[in-house]
Enzyme design. Structure first.
Site, PDB file in Angstrom:
ATOM      1  CG  ASP A   1       4.891  -6.853   0.909  1.00  0.00           C
ATOM      2  OD1 ASP A   1       4.807  -6.063   0.237  1.00  0.00           O
ATOM      3  OD2 ASP A   1       4.223  -6.947   1.929  1.00  0.00           O
TER       4      ASP A   1
ATOM      5  CD  GLU B   1      11.398   2.111   4.557  1.00  0.00           C
ATOM      6  OE1 GLU B   1      10.517   2.439   4.010  1.00  0.00           O
ATOM      7  OE2 GLU B   1      10.948   1.246   5.636  1.00  0.00           O
TER       8      GLU B   1
ATOM      9  NE  ARG C   1      -7.225   0.807  -3.261  1.00  0.00           N
ATOM     10  CZ  ARG C   1      -8.357   0.957  -3.258  1.00  0.00           C
ATOM     11  NH1 ARG C   1      -9.134   1.601  -2.249  1.00  0.00           N
ATOM     12  NH2 ARG C   1      -9.170   0.315  -3.922  1.00  0.00           N
ATOM     13  CB  ILE C   2      -4.339  -5.367  -2.061  1.00  0.00           C
ATOM     14  CG1 ILE C   2      -4.224  -5.729  -0.642  1.00  0.00           C
ATOM     15  CG2 ILE C   2      -3.941  -6.486  -3.085  1.00  0.00           C
ATOM     16  CD1 ILE C   2      -2.798  -6.318  -0.252  1.00  0.00           C
TER      17      ILE C   2
ATOM     18  CG  HIS D   1       7.897  -5.291   3.109  1.00  0.00           C
ATOM     19  ND1 HIS D   1       6.798  -4.875   3.421  1.00  0.00           N
ATOM     20  CD2 HIS D   1       8.652  -6.311   3.868  1.00  0.00           C
ATOM     21  CE1 HIS D   1       6.373  -5.885   4.344  1.00  0.00           C
ATOM     22  NE2 HIS D   1       7.678  -6.489   4.528  1.00  0.00           N
TER      23      HIS D   1
ATOM     24  CG  ASN E   1       5.689  -1.903  -2.102  1.00  0.00           C
ATOM     25  OD1 ASN E   1       5.198  -0.777  -1.398  1.00  0.00           O
ATOM     26  ND2 ASN E   1       5.675  -3.089  -1.262  1.00  0.00           N
TER      27      ASN E   1
ATOM     28  CG  ASN F   1      10.008   5.552   1.741  1.00  0.00           C
ATOM     29  OD1 ASN F   1      11.451   5.178   1.394  1.00  0.00           O
ATOM     30  ND2 ASN F   1       9.523   5.151   2.675  1.00  0.00           N
TER      31      ASN F   1
HETATM   32  C1  GRF Z   1       7.429   2.697   5.155  1.00  0.00           C
HETATM   33  O1  GRF Z   1       7.965   1.995   6.129  1.00  0.00           O
HETATM   34  C2  GRF Z   1       7.529   1.676   3.726  1.00  0.00           C
HETATM   35  O2  GRF Z   1       8.265   0.554   3.865  1.00  0.00           O
HETATM   36  C3  GRF Z   1       5.995   0.945   4.304  1.00  0.00           C
HETATM   37  O3  GRF Z   1       5.259   2.080   4.718  1.00  0.00           O
HETATM   38  C4  GRF Z   1       6.043   3.163   5.303  1.00  0.00           C
HETATM   39  C5  GRF Z   1       5.633   4.093   4.590  1.00  0.00           C
HETATM   40  O4  GRF Z   1       6.412   5.207   5.054  1.00  0.00           O
HETATM   41  N1  GRF Z   1       5.658   0.464   3.027  1.00  0.00           N
HETATM   42  P1  GRF Z   1       6.328   7.048   4.693  1.00  0.00           P
HETATM   43  O5  GRF Z   1       4.965   7.235   4.434  1.00  0.00           O
HETATM   44  O6  GRF Z   1       7.071   6.801   3.299  1.00  0.00           O
HETATM   45  O7  GRF Z   1       7.095   7.528   5.450  1.00  0.00           O
END
Ligand code: GRF
Length: 226
Positions: A168, A197, A114-115, A132, A130, A37
């Site tokens: 979340d 994503e 981490r929370i 998810h 965030n 991401n």
């Molecule tokens: C993703 O699936 C995201 O939705 C979740 O953790 C994963 C992270 O993937 N929170 P990356 O490290 O961005 O490849």
């Protein structure tokens, strides 16, 4: 004499650069792992579809591949090891210090395992996003893709949301759905979701950069041109 100082010639250009940089939304990206991401945000910035600048990447895992990705693009990285802090609060106070020192406008959790504490939330109210890998409020917490498969849903997807004190549970900004097929494994479903994503995270950040996101209670409205 001052007027002969060659530095004077540079000042207008420095001024333009400072102004240009200050117009961009400043991001702090928090990671723990692969960082795909993060990579997709970098790519959107580089091709101009996201008007932002990543000021700092912070990882709580020294082995995270995302660190290599950031460095490849000349983005400063800080590693904060969980074990080096007395408690979650102390960890988040250091996070806040680094984010504020970098004048970060928006904090991006990108696979940050981490929370976060209310202290961090208070320091960046409605300024932490965030992503998810499920259609919230279904399947929150870890292994969203596995939970969806095991439940037997026909559609899953991903959600970009603001972070609140729950897991979340914060106001939803954008969601994207994908089909779940009978022969899907956790990996095939995760790969299909990840593609979405990468599309919607930058889209949500760009909407924020354009000031088009309005939050009322738990609802997010995307302002459209009139
Ligand atoms: C993703 O699936 C995201 O939705 C979740 O953790 C994963 C992270 O993937 N929170 P990356 O490290 O961005 O490849």
């Amino acid at each position: 004499m001052a007027e002969n100082n060659p530095l004077n010639l540079l000042i207008p250009f420095i001024g333009v650069r400072i102004k240009y940089m200050s117009d961009l939304l400043k991001l702090g990206v928090l990671i723990s792992g692969n960082g795909s991401n993060l990579q997709s945000i970098i790519d959107h910035i580089e091709k101009g579809s996201l008007k932002a600048i990543i000021k700092i990447v912070i990882s709580n895992n020294p082995e995270a591949y995302g660190i290599t990705r950031a460095k490849k693009h000349g983005i400063p990285v800080v590693i904060l090891k969980n074990g080096d802090f007395k408690n979650k609060e102390e960890f988040d106070l250091e996070l806040i210090r680094i984010l504020k020192n970098n004048y970060v406008d928006l904090v991006i959790l990108a696979g940050f395992m981490r929370i976060i504490t209310p202290t961090l939330l208070k320091a960046f109210p409605h300024k932490i996003m965030n992503i998810h890998p499920a259609l919230l409020p279904s399947f929150p917490g870890i292994h969203g893709q596995k939970q969806a498969l095991e439940y037997g849903v026909k559609l899953s997807g991903c959600t970009v949301h603001f972070v609140d004190e729950g897991v979340d549970t914060g106001p939803i900004i954008i969601q994207s759905a994908v089909q779940v097929f009978d022969n899907d494994t956790e990996e095939t479903l995760a790969a299909r979701i990840l593609k979405e994503e990468h599309r919607i995270y930058s889209q949500a950040i760009q909407l924020f950069a354009e000031g088009k996101i309005e939050i009322k209670g738990r609802k997010v409205r995307i302002k459209t041109e009139t």
